[in-house]
Design an enzyme around this catalytic site. Sequence first.
Site, PDB file in Angstrom:
ATOM      1  N   CYS A 119       0.935  -1.343  -0.048  1.00 25.08           N
ATOM      2  CA  CYS A 119      -0.119   0.044   0.076  1.00 25.08           C
ATOM      3  C   CYS A 119       1.022   1.390  -0.034  1.00 25.08           C
ATOM      4  CB  CYS A 119      -0.833  -0.046   1.183  1.00 25.08           C
ATOM      5  SG  CYS A 119      -2.309  -1.210   1.004  1.00 25.08           S
ATOM      6  N   HIS A 261      -3.234   6.872   2.690  1.00 32.95           N
ATOM      7  CA  HIS A 261      -3.694   5.660   2.016  1.00 32.95           C
ATOM      8  C   HIS A 261      -5.264   5.369   2.659  1.00 32.95           C
ATOM      9  CE1 HIS A 261      -4.061   1.530   0.837  1.00 32.95           C
ATOM     10  NE2 HIS A 261      -3.719   1.170   2.202  1.00 32.95           N
ATOM     11  N   ASN A 291     -10.264  -0.523   0.214  1.00 34.22           N
ATOM     12  CA  ASN A 291      -8.731  -0.339   0.141  1.00 34.22           C
ATOM     13  C   ASN A 291      -8.256  -0.974  -1.005  1.00 34.22           C
ATOM     14  OD1 ASN A 291      -5.738  -0.672   0.375  1.00 34.22           O
ATOM     15  ND2 ASN A 291      -5.784  -1.381   2.662  1.00 34.22           N
TER      16      ASN A 291
HETATM   17  N1  ACO Z   1     -17.775  -8.726  10.829  1.00 31.79           N
HETATM   18  C1  ACO Z   1     -18.304  -8.923  12.009  1.00 31.79           C
HETATM   19  N2  ACO Z   1     -17.497  -9.031  13.209  1.00 31.79           N
HETATM   20  C2  ACO Z   1     -16.153  -9.409  12.781  1.00 31.79           C
HETATM   21  C3  ACO Z   1     -15.594  -8.932  11.473  1.00 31.79           C
HETATM   22  C4  ACO Z   1     -16.766  -8.598  10.298  1.00 31.79           C
HETATM   23  N3  ACO Z   1     -16.060  -8.353   9.076  1.00 31.79           N
HETATM   24  N4  ACO Z   1     -14.239  -8.933  11.403  1.00 31.79           N
HETATM   25  C5  ACO Z   1     -14.008  -9.237  12.940  1.00 31.79           C
HETATM   26  N5  ACO Z   1     -14.984  -9.376  13.521  1.00 31.79           N
HETATM   27  C6  ACO Z   1     -15.254  -9.431  14.927  1.00 31.79           C
HETATM   28  C7  ACO Z   1     -13.978 -10.404  15.427  1.00 31.79           C
HETATM   29  O1  ACO Z   1     -14.152 -11.597  15.186  1.00 31.79           O
HETATM   30  C8  ACO Z   1     -13.800 -10.015  16.956  1.00 31.79           C
HETATM   31  O2  ACO Z   1     -14.894 -10.661  17.702  1.00 31.79           O
HETATM   32  P1  ACO Z   1     -14.632 -11.426  19.042  1.00 31.79           P
HETATM   33  O3  ACO Z   1     -14.119 -10.110  19.808  1.00 31.79           O
HETATM   34  O4  ACO Z   1     -15.807 -12.220  19.246  1.00 31.79           O
HETATM   35  O5  ACO Z   1     -13.415 -12.245  18.676  1.00 31.79           O
HETATM   36  C9  ACO Z   1     -14.459  -8.388  16.837  1.00 31.79           C
HETATM   37  O6  ACO Z   1     -15.046  -8.370  15.688  1.00 31.79           O
HETATM   38  C10 ACO Z   1     -13.394  -7.492  17.054  1.00 31.79           C
HETATM   39  O7  ACO Z   1     -12.389  -7.711  16.244  1.00 31.79           O
HETATM   40  P2  ACO Z   1     -11.130  -6.840  16.092  1.00 31.79           P
HETATM   41  O8  ACO Z   1      -9.906  -7.658  14.994  1.00 31.79           O
HETATM   42  O9  ACO Z   1     -10.563  -6.442  17.214  1.00 31.79           O
HETATM   43  O10 ACO Z   1     -11.738  -5.551  15.072  1.00 31.79           O
HETATM   44  P3  ACO Z   1     -11.228  -4.174  14.945  1.00 31.79           P
HETATM   45  O11 ACO Z   1     -11.839  -3.049  15.413  1.00 31.79           O
HETATM   46  O12 ACO Z   1      -9.513  -4.324  15.302  1.00 31.79           O
HETATM   47  O13 ACO Z   1     -11.534  -3.990  13.328  1.00 31.79           O
HETATM   48  C11 ACO Z   1     -10.139  -4.042  11.480  1.00 31.79           C
HETATM   49  C12 ACO Z   1     -10.715  -4.806  12.354  1.00 31.79           C
HETATM   50  C13 ACO Z   1     -11.158  -3.329  10.509  1.00 31.79           C
HETATM   51  C14 ACO Z   1      -9.581  -5.132  10.326  1.00 31.79           C
HETATM   52  C15 ACO Z   1      -9.037  -3.187  11.851  1.00 31.79           C
HETATM   53  O14 ACO Z   1      -8.257  -3.745  13.031  1.00 31.79           O
HETATM   54  C16 ACO Z   1      -8.394  -2.495  10.713  1.00 31.79           C
HETATM   55  O15 ACO Z   1      -8.513  -1.774  10.018  1.00 31.79           O
HETATM   56  N6  ACO Z   1      -6.855  -2.682  11.013  1.00 31.79           N
HETATM   57  C17 ACO Z   1      -6.042  -2.044   9.865  1.00 31.79           C
HETATM   58  C18 ACO Z   1      -5.988  -3.166   8.874  1.00 31.79           C
HETATM   59  C19 ACO Z   1      -5.546  -2.542   7.453  1.00 31.79           C
HETATM   60  O16 ACO Z   1      -5.808  -1.407   6.845  1.00 31.79           O
HETATM   61  N7  ACO Z   1      -4.960  -3.464   6.511  1.00 31.79           N
HETATM   62  C20 ACO Z   1      -4.524  -3.101   5.214  1.00 31.79           C
HETATM   63  C21 ACO Z   1      -3.109  -2.497   5.528  1.00 31.79           C
HETATM   64  S1  ACO Z   1      -2.632  -1.833   3.711  1.00 31.79           S
HETATM   65  C22 ACO Z   1      -1.654  -2.980   2.747  1.00 31.79           C
HETATM   66  O17 ACO Z   1      -0.451  -2.830   2.812  1.00 31.79           O
HETATM   67  C23 ACO Z   1      -2.531  -4.173   2.307  1.00 31.79           C
END
Ligand code: ACO
Length: 335
Positions: A119, A261, A291
Amino acid sequence: MEGINFNQIGVSFKGSGSYVPKQILTNHKISDKVDTSDEWIKSRTGISQRRIAGLEENVTQMGYKAAMSAIQMAKWDVETIDLIVLATSTPNDLFGSAPAIQAKLCANNAVAFDLTAACSGFLFALITASQFLKGGSYKRAIVIGADQMSSYVDWNDRRSCILFGDGAGAIAIEATNEFDNLIGFNMRTDGQRGSFLNLPSKNKKDSIIDKIEYSSGGFSPVQMNGQEVYKFAVREVPLIIKDLFKKVNYNSDKVDWLLLHQANQRILDSVGDKLKFSKEKILSNLQNYGNTSAGTIPLMIDEAIRNNTIKQNDIIATSGFGAGLSWGAALIQWG
Ligand code: ACO
């Protein structure tokens, strides 16, 4: 190329273009595939829908369309382009997709190559291409960011599949001996934290003949520790932008737009808060595209140029961040 021109001291931004596939995958539709909801995805990421490349679409075709529209805005003859840099992690030819884009453009005098930094790829490619221009080797360059993440995400993993989409953007830059509209930049990588986000090769052990083993090619889907990537982004991005401001003696008051980004609206808001940017100055279109990896920054630039949000001479602080881990920042003036 006619030899080195030591009078070239800077770059100017001449055009932008973008392309997104026609297929739209909404949050509601994803909920039919994995256990999630429109409400969860919107509140945790800001994303409402993303584009998915169809069977006829790929990085070469998306990158070509974006590049062609940037060339048209710049009003360039394709024969005058010296350099094409394609930032992608998902080429449709592992040997490189940039030469195929060069061929489709009929940019017969250009040299074209791929650059991979996930990214951060577009930003790293912009900085790389600019060095060729400032060094006096080349005059005109097209920088493309294009990715087809839909081919590499695990569509059964709700923690990651909801984030990504496909798309491409491109900009046209030209060397100048009057000013430098790439005001400054910073780039960083930290391979120690690389395991937070990977698209790793899949090693299937096989043998060619007796006692000569090899690993056949292929890739596993994206593997991501979302929380760690999130923490990395909200910590490192403000720091690298602040450091850049210090280097070039700028602050957020002198900047018209913050263009990060497009990974997650919460990351955009948190970084904006830390840098004291008001909400109106933070560019965002991730609700429509998710993304798109190397595609997000030029896609956002192109939309904002075409709808007259970014105007001639506006100052933009931009930052890419992602797998590697890699991150970077650049301060640019459009025009
Ligand atoms: N729908 C419903 N529930 C979900 C989903 C979903 N799609 N995904 C996760 N959950 C649940 C999990 O299972 C968890 O449940 P639990 O507590 O019972 O285990 C709960 O939601 C919380 O999960 P988290 O992973 O803590 O959720 P978070 O608030 O951190 O959000 C997210 C997750 C959106 C992925 C966030 O961490 C994020 O955006 N991180 C950055 C990722 C990113 O930008 N990656 C790309 C980088 S760029 C590149 O180089 C490709």
